[in-house]
Design a protein around this motif. Sequence first.
Motif, PDB file in Angstrom:
ATOM      1  N   PHE A  90       0.804  -1.213   0.000  1.00 11.16           N
ATOM      2  CA  PHE A  90       0.000   0.000   0.000  1.00 11.16           C
ATOM      3  C   PHE A  90       0.842   1.270   0.000  1.00 11.16           C
ATOM      4  O   PHE A  90       0.337   2.355  -0.307  1.00 11.16           O
ATOM      5  CB  PHE A  90      -0.971   0.005   1.193  1.00 11.16           C
ATOM      6  CG  PHE A  90      -0.330   0.237   2.534  1.00 11.16           C
ATOM      7  CD1 PHE A  90      -0.386   1.482   3.140  1.00 11.16           C
ATOM      8  CD2 PHE A  90       0.320  -0.790   3.208  1.00 11.16           C
ATOM      9  CE1 PHE A  90       0.196   1.711   4.376  1.00 11.16           C
ATOM     10  CE2 PHE A  90       0.891  -0.585   4.450  1.00 11.16           C
ATOM     11  CZ  PHE A  90       0.833   0.666   5.038  1.00 11.16           C
ATOM     12  N   LEU A  91       2.135   1.153   0.310  1.00 19.62           N
ATOM     13  CA  LEU A  91       3.013   2.320   0.322  1.00 19.62           C
ATOM     14  C   LEU A  91       3.742   2.528  -1.007  1.00 19.62           C
ATOM     15  O   LEU A  91       4.355   3.577  -1.210  1.00 19.62           O
ATOM     16  CB  LEU A  91       4.036   2.195   1.452  1.00 19.62           C
ATOM     17  CG  LEU A  91       3.472   2.274   2.877  1.00 19.62           C
ATOM     18  CD1 LEU A  91       4.560   1.941   3.894  1.00 19.62           C
ATOM     19  CD2 LEU A  91       2.885   3.655   3.153  1.00 19.62           C
ATOM     20  N   HIS A  92       3.686   1.554  -1.898  1.00 23.70           N
ATOM     21  CA  HIS A  92       4.418   1.666  -3.166  1.00 23.70           C
ATOM     22  C   HIS A  92       3.995   2.903  -3.954  1.00 23.70           C
ATOM     23  O   HIS A  92       4.849   3.677  -4.416  1.00 23.70           O
ATOM     24  CB  HIS A  92       4.204   0.420  -4.033  1.00 23.70           C
ATOM     25  CG  HIS A  92       4.831  -0.816  -3.477  1.00 23.70           C
ATOM     26  ND1 HIS A  92       4.788  -2.025  -4.145  1.00 23.70           N
ATOM     27  CD2 HIS A  92       5.506  -1.053  -2.327  1.00 23.70           C
ATOM     28  CE1 HIS A  92       5.417  -2.940  -3.425  1.00 23.70           C
ATOM     29  NE2 HIS A  92       5.850  -2.375  -2.315  1.00 23.70           N
ATOM     30  N   PHE A  93       2.692   3.070  -4.137  1.00 27.46           N
ATOM     31  CA  PHE A  93       2.207   4.169  -4.975  1.00 27.46           C
ATOM     32  C   PHE A  93       2.555   5.550  -4.418  1.00 27.46           C
ATOM     33  O   PHE A  93       3.181   6.357  -5.137  1.00 27.46           O
ATOM     34  CB  PHE A  93       0.701   4.053  -5.194  1.00 27.46           C
ATOM     35  CG  PHE A  93       0.084   5.256  -5.869  1.00 27.46           C
ATOM     36  CD1 PHE A  93       0.359   5.542  -7.192  1.00 27.46           C
ATOM     37  CD2 PHE A  93      -0.761   6.104  -5.169  1.00 27.46           C
ATOM     38  CE1 PHE A  93      -0.195   6.650  -7.819  1.00 27.46           C
ATOM     39  CE2 PHE A  93      -1.325   7.211  -5.776  1.00 27.46           C
ATOM     40  CZ  PHE A  93      -1.045   7.487  -7.102  1.00 27.46           C
ATOM     41  N   PRO A  94       2.191   5.888  -3.168  1.00 29.05           N
ATOM     42  CA  PRO A  94       2.502   7.241  -2.700  1.00 29.05           C
ATOM     43  C   PRO A  94       3.998   7.527  -2.660  1.00 29.05           C
ATOM     44  O   PRO A  94       4.438   8.637  -2.975  1.00 29.05           O
ATOM     45  CB  PRO A  94       1.878   7.291  -1.298  1.00 29.05           C
ATOM     46  CG  PRO A  94       1.693   5.883  -0.887  1.00 29.05           C
ATOM     47  CD  PRO A  94       1.443   5.114  -2.148  1.00 29.05           C
ATOM     48  N   MET A  95       4.781   6.532  -2.294  1.00 34.95           N
ATOM     49  CA  MET A  95       6.236   6.742  -2.239  1.00 34.95           C
ATOM     50  C   MET A  95       6.829   6.925  -3.637  1.00 34.95           C
ATOM     51  O   MET A  95       7.602   7.856  -3.883  1.00 34.95           O
ATOM     52  CB  MET A  95       6.906   5.555  -1.537  1.00 34.95           C
ATOM     53  CG  MET A  95       6.700   5.531  -0.040  1.00 34.95           C
ATOM     54  SD  MET A  95       7.539   4.126   0.736  1.00 34.95           S
ATOM     55  CE  MET A  95       7.486   4.652   2.469  1.00 34.95           C
ATOM     56  N   ALA A  96       6.467   6.039  -4.557  1.00 30.92           N
ATOM     57  CA  ALA A  96       7.002   6.132  -5.923  1.00 30.92           C
ATOM     58  C   ALA A  96       6.592   7.439  -6.584  1.00 30.92           C
ATOM     59  O   ALA A  96       7.392   8.072  -7.286  1.00 30.92           O
ATOM     60  CB  ALA A  96       6.534   4.939  -6.744  1.00 30.92           C
ATOM     61  N   PRO A 111       3.775  -6.151  -6.145  1.00 31.79           N
ATOM     62  CA  PRO A 111       3.131  -5.476  -7.272  1.00 31.79           C
ATOM     63  C   PRO A 111       3.398  -3.971  -7.235  1.00 31.79           C
ATOM     64  O   PRO A 111       3.676  -3.407  -6.178  1.00 31.79           O
ATOM     65  CB  PRO A 111       1.644  -5.787  -7.075  1.00 31.79           C
ATOM     66  CG  PRO A 111       1.503  -5.984  -5.599  1.00 31.79           C
ATOM     67  CD  PRO A 111       2.778  -6.646  -5.171  1.00 31.79           C
ATOM     68  N   LEU A 112       3.329  -3.355  -8.395  1.00 31.11           N
ATOM     69  CA  LEU A 112       3.667  -1.941  -8.529  1.00 31.11           C
ATOM     70  C   LEU A 112       2.873  -1.061  -7.575  1.00 31.11           C
ATOM     71  O   LEU A 112       3.430  -0.164  -6.930  1.00 31.11           O
ATOM     72  CB  LEU A 112       3.416  -1.508  -9.980  1.00 31.11           C
ATOM     73  CG  LEU A 112       3.667  -0.042 -10.328  1.00 31.11           C
ATOM     74  CD1 LEU A 112       5.125   0.333 -10.086  1.00 31.11           C
ATOM     75  CD2 LEU A 112       3.280   0.214 -11.790  1.00 31.11           C
ATOM     76  N   THR A 113       1.566  -1.283  -7.494  1.00 25.51           N
ATOM     77  CA  THR A 113       0.674  -0.491  -6.644  1.00 25.51           C
ATOM     78  C   THR A 113      -0.386  -1.437  -6.075  1.00 25.51           C
ATOM     79  O   THR A 113      -0.246  -2.646  -6.174  1.00 25.51           O
ATOM     80  CB  THR A 113      -0.020   0.619  -7.462  1.00 25.51           C
ATOM     81  OG1 THR A 113      -0.734   0.007  -8.556  1.00 25.51           O
ATOM     82  CG2 THR A 113       0.981   1.616  -8.035  1.00 25.51           C
ATOM     83  N   THR A 114      -1.458  -0.883  -5.509  1.00 21.33           N
ATOM     84  CA  THR A 114      -2.562  -1.740  -5.054  1.00 21.33           C
ATOM     85  C   THR A 114      -3.755  -1.680  -5.995  1.00 21.33           C
ATOM     86  O   THR A 114      -4.686  -2.465  -5.844  1.00 21.33           O
ATOM     87  CB  THR A 114      -3.020  -1.351  -3.631  1.00 21.33           C
ATOM     88  OG1 THR A 114      -3.410   0.022  -3.611  1.00 21.33           O
ATOM     89  CG2 THR A 114      -1.909  -1.600  -2.611  1.00 21.33           C
TER      90      THR A 114
END
Length: 379
Positions: A90-96, A111-114
């Motif tokens: 769940f942190l992948h998207f906001p961080m990236a 996975p890339l995002t959720t």
Amino acid sequence: MSKKIKLAILGGGGDSLIGILHRVASAMFDQFELVGGVFNPDLEESKKFAREIGIETNRVYKDLESFIASERAMNEDERVQVVSILTPNFLHFPMAKQLLENNFHVICEKPLTTTFEEAKILQETQKKSNSIFAVTYTYTGYPMVRQMREMIADGVLGRIQKIDVQYYQGWINPIIHDEEKRANTWRLDPEKSGISCCVGDIGTHAFDMIEYVSGLEIKKILADLNYLYKDNRMDIDGTILLRFDEFVKGVIRTSQIATGEENNFTVSIYGEKAGLKWEQENPNYLYLLEEGEPMRVLKPGHVYNSKLSLDGTKLPPGHPEGIFDSMGNIYKGVARAIRNEPYHPGEFPTMRDGVRGMNFIEKAVESHQKGNIWIEIED
């Protein structure tokens, strides 16, 4: 020697297996220097971990915002250039997204995002930043997987007619049968993992691997998933039928309740002239199957292998290479891209691979929920 690329890591502290894997991989070809990051949500724990692995604590930050502000304030030749994201999904998207908006290169766990929508937003963000973005579908770094890709591209199999990929694990058995445990693990929490456990975790590896080695794109899927208990909100097993075109079809069989299995990832591609088979638990063997001929076993490091395979081979023939080497090859490819050096498109999975992976995950769940129907994968 060229100056090393400064690397920071988000997550991966403590005894995290993925953290160890990325740190070893980044050091493998002397291209990166790990200088700091945010290893733990607790700053003191993060600094303690940095000391344990021999990193100065002056570039260990309390959160991503502090990291970005401090690094951006440094001279360009001193600041971090690339950041590896090893946090829960769940942190992948906001961080990236924040890193791309501030012109950092990114290496992100899958996975890339959720959600697929988040993935598309991230793709547009990258286009505006021109940053290098890699998604660590680790198994694409194995030399004999790369050999498989090149042999198929060279027409050794002829026209592809059947693809069968199995990815079986049994690790979730001790959790899924305990009501309290399955209710309190982040892997089975949609708020932290997204809408899928099994397909999102290992099924997406199978999806990416198929497109990586075959050169084909999956057009439609039909999924039948298993949740095992009514109170469990995320899939832990599934069978997914694949259509590439009218006459090319396949299947992904994926499970985390395959009792006793460890990491049984097997890729089989069959063409009109020959077939190829690779097994992750025996990664140094690529099996070539031909009608009327004895099965041949290809191994890494030999001159008969492709340039891409040999570039990912670090040891002489007969010396086993494994998952650390595979991830190291991905980091090596990213280093070449960051340095604007020539590199093969098969050296590391890109943003596009991550976006297609998220599309696949959502469509698999949708297919199951709608009564196991065919769903198109967006181009």
